[in-house]
Design a protein around this motif. Sequence first.
Motif, short mmCIF file in Angstrom:
data_model
loop_
_atom_site.label_atom_id
_atom_site.label_comp_id
_atom_site.label_asym_id
_atom_site.label_seq_id
_atom_site.Cartn_x
_atom_site.Cartn_y
_atom_site.Cartn_z
N SER A 101 1.06 -1.28 0.12
CA SER A 101 -0.15 0.01 0.27
C SER A 101 0.98 1.11 0.01
CB SER A 101 -0.90 0.11 1.20
OG SER A 101 -0.30 -0.39 2.29
N PRO A 124 -5.57 -2.35 -3.39
CA PRO A 124 -6.03 -3.63 -3.29
C PRO A 124 -5.60 -4.65 -4.34
CG PRO A 124 -8.06 -2.32 -3.48
CD PRO A 124 -6.67 -1.46 -3.64
N ALA B 945 -3.51 1.12 3.71
CA ALA B 945 -3.81 -0.05 3.97
C ALA B 945 -5.38 -0.58 4.29
CB ALA B 945 -2.97 -0.54 4.86
N ALA B 948 -7.38 0.16 1.11
CA ALA B 948 -7.42 -0.82 0.16
C ALA B 948 -8.27 -1.87 0.57
CB ALA B 948 -6.09 -1.27 0.28
N ASN B 949 -8.28 -2.41 1.80
CA ASN B 949 -9.02 -3.43 2.16
C ASN B 949 -10.49 -2.94 2.07
OD1 ASN B 949 -6.99 -5.15 2.86
ND2 ASN B 949 -6.91 -4.80 5.00
N ILE B 951 -11.96 -1.02 0.07
CA ILE B 951 -12.22 -1.04 -1.38
C ILE B 951 -12.32 -2.81 -2.08
CG2 ILE B 951 -11.17 -0.67 -3.82
CD1 ILE B 951 -9.48 1.77 -2.49
N SER B 952 -11.56 -3.11 -1.60
CA SER B 952 -11.47 -4.93 -1.82
C SER B 952 -13.04 -5.49 -1.40
CB SER B 952 -10.55 -5.58 -1.10
OG SER B 952 -9.05 -5.26 -1.77
N PHE B 953 -12.97 -5.17 -0.11
CA PHE B 953 -14.28 -6.04 0.43
C PHE B 953 -15.41 -5.37 -0.23
CE2 PHE B 953 -11.36 -7.02 3.71
CZ PHE B 953 -11.18 -8.30 3.75
#
Lengths: 147, 1155
Positions: A101, A124, B945, B948-949, B951-953
């Motif tokens: 990240s 991601p 971090a 990003a998670n 976004i992913s989920f």
Amino acid sequence: MNELRDISTISQFIIIDDDHPTLFICKIIIQRTFTDMKVVDYDNPHLAINYFESDFTQHPITTIVLLDINMPEISGWEVLDRLLMLDNNIKKHITVVVMSSSIDPKDQQRCLNYPCVSSYLEKPLTLASLKGVTDKILKQHRSLNPF
Amino acid sequence: MSNKYKILHIEDVATDAALAARELKKGNIDFEQYVVDTEKEYRKALDEYAPDIILCDHSLTTFNSSEALKIFKGKKIDIPFILITATLSDEFAISVLKEGADDYILKDRLKRLPSAVVNAIEKYQLNRERKQLVKKAKEKESLSQKRLKNLTNKLLLATRTTGIGIWEYLYNKKKLIADEVTLKQFGLECEDFKNCFSQLLQHVHPDDKIRVNREFQKSFLDYSNIDIEYKVVWKDASIHSVKAVAVVQQDRKGNPQRIIGTHQDITERKKTEEVIRKSEAFNKGVLDSLSSHIAVINSSGTIIKVNKLWKIFGNNNSSPTAKQWGVGSNYFDACIVEGDNDTSSMAVVGIKKVLEGTLENFYLEYPCHSPTEQRWFYMRVKKFDSDDASALIEHQDITERKIAEEKVLRTSGELQQISNDLTNILDSSLDIICTIDCQGKFVKVSAAAEKIWGYTSCELLGTSAMDIVFEDDVENTRKVASEIMDGTPVTMFENRYKRKNGSIVPMLWSSRWDDKDKLSYCVAKDATEKKALEIEKERFQHLFFQAPSCMGILKGPNHIYESANPLLLQLLGRNADIIGKTVGEAVPEMVEQGFLDNLNVVYKTGVAFAANERLVKIDRHQTGNLEDNYLNLILQAYKSNDGCVAGIFIFAINVTEQVLSRKKVEESEKRYRQIVETAQEGIWMIDENNKTTFANEKMCEILECTQAEMVDTSNLSFRDEEEQKNAVEQIERRRKGIKETHEAKYRTKRGKQIWVNISTNPLFNSKGEYKGALAMFTDITNRKTIEKQLAHSESSLKEAQTLAFIGNWQIDLVSKTIEWSDELYKVFALDKEKNIPSEELFLSCIHPDDKEYVQQQISEGKKTLKGCSFDYRLLSGDGIVKYCHSQSKVDFDKNNQPVRLYGVVQDITLRKLSEIERIKIVHDLIERNKELEQFTYIVSHNLRAPVANIISFTDALGDEAYPESLQKEFLAHLSASVSKLDDVIRDLNDVLVIKQKVNDVKELSSFSTVVENIQVSIKNSIEQHKINFYTDFSEADNVFCIKTFLHSILYNLITNSIKYRSHHRPTVISIQSKRKQEGLELIFSDNGLGIDLKKNEDKIFCLYKRFHSGIEGKGIGLFMTKTQIETLGGTIRVSSEINVGTTFTIYLPFHAANS
């Protein structure tokens, strides 16, 4: 013929990240792309290094490693350093995709200096980005294969 | 053989062996049995047991009989071998015997064993004995053959070497055989010989030919032996004597077979015999012609041989018994009959002694008066050297000698009388009369010796005359003595003798050497009195001649020189021939100078004349040039015994030099005064009261007054008031004897101030008392004015240098001098008084780190001779660092040679420091910027971090491809990621808040209170994990700071220590404070897990850095701690060892800089 297939196809994915949600989602995305693909995840980089230095040397198979950089105890850099020290015959089965990240451009440049690192992905991980890196890897493999 | 048989039995069945033994016993055989059953034992037994016989079983378990037989044969042992076997085929029996067994016995027929054993052993014994005999016989035979051969060889060799030839004549063959030695004796070679006697006969000497032929022919025919000597003539006509001897040899039957013999050259022997014969005849002739009567007697006294004279004497002797003195008569008997008893018995005893060997020779003189005349004989007996049985007796007529001797005896008596008379005469002499032999010993000394030397003549006889000569005269005396002995008679030789009492006596000698008598005849006088007179005279003469003044004696009215000492002669330039001349004749030039008148007056009046420094002109070199001489002169009359003036003594001391030099001094003084008067320098003399005694014209000119004005004026009156003190001190120094040159200010009479350079000398009289001073003055007023101006400009320069911190220096390359300005000393922080400028001194001031650089620059500058400039640091003794800039240049002369190096040194510390500060600020800014950048990256990463998670989920939740079960999990993760994002944002806020709090109120905070508060707030955790605290704030408890920060710092560290504690030991946290310069130190340590600092040193205080996976933590605590401490103006350091513990050292300043 066996060896040829070994190099040209992907036998397993290994994910190294201390963040559990990341491990979880990556695994799901990989298995969605490559059905029934063997995916092993390590939240402790030590265990991953142990695997590469012992079991893997006995039975090396074509492996894609998704590697995080920012981890406590040992960083992704150290994991890369340890992989670099493996025997050439073993090393050729491993392709690393760094997944971070961090937006520091220095990190990105530093990763790509390692010969085993194929791509640098910003988190991601998505189906598309995964496809992109795997296609690139397979293409590289094929170019190495004269047949 | 009566001994026991030693039987070696090879058998592996014990009963069989016993059975064999039983049979042998039955057969009455005395034996011992040694049973072996292996090959090894067997071999050993063969070597060590020494058996007489071997019995062997055929079949053995380990080896068999034929092997045993082979081994045995291989050893070559000469004993029987009998095989004992159970069964035996004929073929086998034959083969066994062929292989070398002596016999074989079947086991079922053992009865035959004893006889077989005995037979076999006896057979071998016999065999051995026979062999022994044969061997011995052979040895004997060969030995005797060898000996015979040896003998023959030796004989042959012997005959050959002794020159004995061998020959034989074979009767039946009539053949003569001769070896080469024999033939050689005939002058023949082997090849020439034809084996016939007649050939040899040809060479026999004609005188012997018939005799030889007869002898040999007789032998050849009658078989008789030969023994003959004869001569042979060789081809070269030389004659040789030979001898042939031969014997007849017969065969066993007694028939003569041959005659065999030797042949020998006997020429040499013959010659020797001839010589002996001749010598005997010669000796006899000698004996007979001797004047002595000679007889040879044997041990019993029997006369064996006499010479002719003896016989004649015997015949002529009137003694009726003398006829008995012939050969065969006994000498002893003759003696007893013949001589008077004493002489005879002495003779007999003497002769017997010689014969016994106790005496070598015996001599006797004896009278043997005949009725008609008196006779004496001399007898000599000598034993023969070789023949111990006989002796030679010699009688010689010595009558004539005896008569002469008796005459002499009579005469010497008369002489003795004369000698005694003479001695009496000698002894009555007052002088010592003596004779000394060639070794220097007194032979005779007259009685006067006792009076003069203290020794009686008896004491001196035989002693060396040199012994009593005085040590210093010994050498000279020896020399004279040897001259005397060479035949030069000496009279009036003087030396000194030591008396018996040790005193010295001078002696006067006359002596003559008599070569016939080998004696010196000497007369010695006591010269004491003469000597004393001589000494007196000598003393006077010494005085006269050595006197340091001219002395002379004039005699009579005409003033005739009787004597003149060398000084006088020297003065007059005359030699000793003036003696006997009148003064007028001797030194005519003096007559005119009134000298003669003076003499006449003295002679007439008898009154002495004296004059000092009288000028006398003398023509010393008789060249007509008169030289001036100044004399202190005394003319003194001396009187004769009758009281009349007899003559004049002249005493004169030559004072010419003194007079002349004094005149010279006077001259030079005059000249000197002139110089002083005209000198360009002022000369000024003062007395001990500072009054002027002298001042030259120049001095007066300087002081603008006249000489008259100056005399008696004190020198102090020319000094200003302020100078008076100096003047007094200067005079005081003069009194101490110090001379010096100095500059001083004076005021002229007209009141003008002048500068003078004065060089002064104190003056002392001969007693060492201060008598004033002399000074030389130079007017330096002009120079002084210029100097003043120069000093002024120099001080301006100095001022300028001080202001600019610039020092200058110069090196004069010609005079090699170095000069530094005052400011340069200041720059280098050196004391000008204590230091002499040099390159070394300069280098010693330089900072050690820069020294090499500076040396390099200097040597570069010297090499290139171009100006240079460089910067460097100085390090002073008290540790202060200064920055300097140096710049230098070179001056050249007309020939382009460097003459001067010069330059400046500027203290640029202030400029340099500000420059350094500026660099530091820039550096700090860059660092801070980098930190901020880093902070941005880290923050972005930690923000990204969870994003990003999310976004992913979110994506996954929107994808219907995932089953519902997964959807729930996605949702849970999504929610967790969102709250993590929230945490990060809160942390960020905390961090940013710290920066804002910098300006918060600072208050006095106590470490102990803060720690107690923390302990209360986390009481549960401390109790649960049994944490032990050790705190020591005794040295410093209070610190002036933001209290919340202190709390936060200690809270973070304590909770970290608890979090990362070791599970293997009870946790101990120790906190200590220490007072430091301008701050304090807090030492915080635990005994927990520790951190690998090798890997993580640079990361430990970074944001979101964690070092332990598995233990919950955000990685923000230490970052916060560090930020807070730095905000307070402090620092934090860490040291740690894995599984030992971690120590944080925090420094907090008392007055935190609000940077």
